[in-house]
Motif scaffolding. Structure first.
Motif, mmCIF file in Angstrom:
data_model
loop_
_atom_site.group_PDB
_atom_site.id
_atom_site.type_symbol
_atom_site.label_atom_id
_atom_site.label_comp_id
_atom_site.label_asym_id
_atom_site.label_seq_id
_atom_site.Cartn_x
_atom_site.Cartn_y
_atom_site.Cartn_z
ATOM 1 N N GLU A 1 0.820 -1.219 0.000
ATOM 2 C CA GLU A 1 0.000 0.000 0.000
ATOM 3 C C GLU A 1 0.851 1.265 0.000
ATOM 4 N N TYR A 2 2.104 1.164 0.387
ATOM 5 C CA TYR A 2 2.980 2.320 0.379
ATOM 6 C C TYR A 2 3.428 2.719 -1.028
ATOM 7 N N PHE A 3 3.021 1.951 -2.024
ATOM 8 C CA PHE A 3 3.424 2.243 -3.409
ATOM 9 C C PHE A 3 2.242 2.518 -4.331
ATOM 10 N N CYS A 4 1.014 2.459 -3.802
ATOM 11 C CA CYS A 4 -0.194 2.647 -4.605
ATOM 12 C C CYS A 4 -1.071 3.696 -3.927
ATOM 13 N N PHE A 5 -1.449 4.733 -4.680
ATOM 14 C CA PHE A 5 -2.116 5.877 -4.076
ATOM 15 C C PHE A 5 -3.348 6.283 -4.882
ATOM 16 N N ASP A 6 -4.469 6.423 -4.186
ATOM 17 C CA ASP A 6 -5.735 6.804 -4.818
ATOM 18 C C ASP A 6 -6.200 8.202 -4.443
ATOM 19 N N HIS A 7 -5.523 8.832 -3.503
ATOM 20 C CA HIS A 7 -5.919 10.167 -3.053
ATOM 21 C C HIS A 7 -4.658 11.041 -3.026
ATOM 22 N N VAL A 8 -4.418 11.703 -4.139
ATOM 23 C CA VAL A 8 -3.175 12.443 -4.341
ATOM 24 C C VAL A 8 -3.430 13.938 -4.173
ATOM 25 N N ALA A 9 -2.667 14.563 -3.301
ATOM 26 C CA ALA A 9 -2.699 16.020 -3.162
ATOM 27 C C ALA A 9 -1.416 16.582 -3.765
ATOM 28 N N ALA A 10 -1.551 17.356 -4.829
ATOM 29 C CA ALA A 10 -0.405 18.022 -5.456
ATOM 30 C C ALA A 10 -0.524 19.509 -5.163
ATOM 31 N N ILE A 11 0.338 20.013 -4.293
ATOM 32 C CA ILE A 11 0.190 21.376 -3.800
ATOM 33 C C ILE A 11 1.286 22.278 -4.376
ATOM 34 N N ASP A 12 0.947 23.518 -4.643
ATOM 35 C CA ASP A 12 1.881 24.496 -5.198
ATOM 36 C C ASP A 12 2.567 25.266 -4.077
ATOM 37 N N VAL A 13 3.882 25.054 -3.974
ATOM 38 C CA VAL A 13 4.702 25.761 -2.983
ATOM 39 C C VAL A 13 5.923 26.305 -3.727
ATOM 40 N N PRO A 14 5.775 27.388 -4.480
ATOM 41 C CA PRO A 14 6.868 27.881 -5.317
ATOM 42 C C PRO A 14 8.110 28.217 -4.490
ATOM 43 N N LYS A 15 9.261 27.708 -4.961
ATOM 44 C CA LYS A 15 10.527 27.975 -4.281
ATOM 45 C C LYS A 15 11.632 28.190 -5.322
#
Length: 224
Positions: free
Chosen positions: A69-83
């Motif tokens: 389960e540590y390699f399969c993801f169904d709920h992905v949050a991709a957040i913008d943190v410009p650096k």
């Protein structure tokens, strides 16, 4: 649409300063032997790879000891943190996205630094963004459903400062036993070019015995 979120491994690719890259040589050829074969020497922290807790925590699991389960993801949050170069991702940066992270099993941190990997490789290697120790502590202590994080820069730490060891130790459970594996040096350019979110992500590790971490081929599907 399905996309790769990991880089092609290459001898000339970026790497933590002083560390080796992959070495590939051809051992047979169709012209001489009737078939092609190759040999690769593959340092396990080169390219897009997933760090298991044992990378810094002697009591933590190696990557292959983690459940699938540590390699399969169904709920992905991709957040913008410009650096920009040398800037840290802080606890306050992450708090602004707390509701999105709380519902995720995979957090992808989009600093935009992946856009410089090809054009400024030496800067990408030596002066990239990093996670502050406080940000690591916030992640491991606040989000029980989060199983991993992914970074569009070289590493949890940066060669440009002395915070890398502490940040890794906190993230990998040295202080309280709670840990989050990290996918480092991810190719998040498809998210910038498409502007779309991800339905799911699979990070398939190279299954090698006896090592803390491993390269991963990361594939995701963008929303329609």
């Amino acid at each position: 649409m399905k996309v790769y979120l990991s880089y092609l491994l290459d001898e000339q690719s970026v790497v933590w300063p002083g560390e080796p890259t992959v070495q590939i040589r051809q051992t047979t050829s169709i012209a001489q032997d009737g078939y092609n074969s190759f040999q690769a020497i593959l340092p396990n922290h080169h390219g897009t790879h997933m760090d298991g807790p044992r990378h810094f925590n002697p009591n933590g699991p190696s990557l292959m000891e983690l459940p699938i389960e540590y390699f399969c993801f169904d709920h992905v949050a991709a957040i913008d943190v410009p650096k920009s170069k040398g800037e840290g991702v802080t606890q306050d940066d992450l708090k602004a996205w707390e509701s999105e992270i709380r519902s995720a099993d995979l957090l992808l941190i989009k600093t935009g630094f992946c856009l410089q990997r090809d054009t400024q490789p030496r800067v990408y290697e030596s002066e990239g963004p990093y996670l502050t120790p406080e940000a690591c502590q916030y992640l491991v202590e606040t989000f029980p459903d989060l199983r991993a994080i992914g970074l569009d820069f070289l590493s949890v730490g940066s060669p440009a400062n002395q915070l890398s060891k502490r940040a890794h130790q906190i993230l990998f459970g040295c202080h309280n036993g709670k840990f989050l594996p990290a996918i480092e040096d991810m190719d998040l350019r498809p998210l910038f070019s498409s502007g779309k979110q991800l339905k799911w992500v699979v990070a398939a590790p190279l299954r090698l015995s006896g090592i803390d971490s491993s390269q991963v081929t990361v594939i995701g599907e963008l929303e329609d």
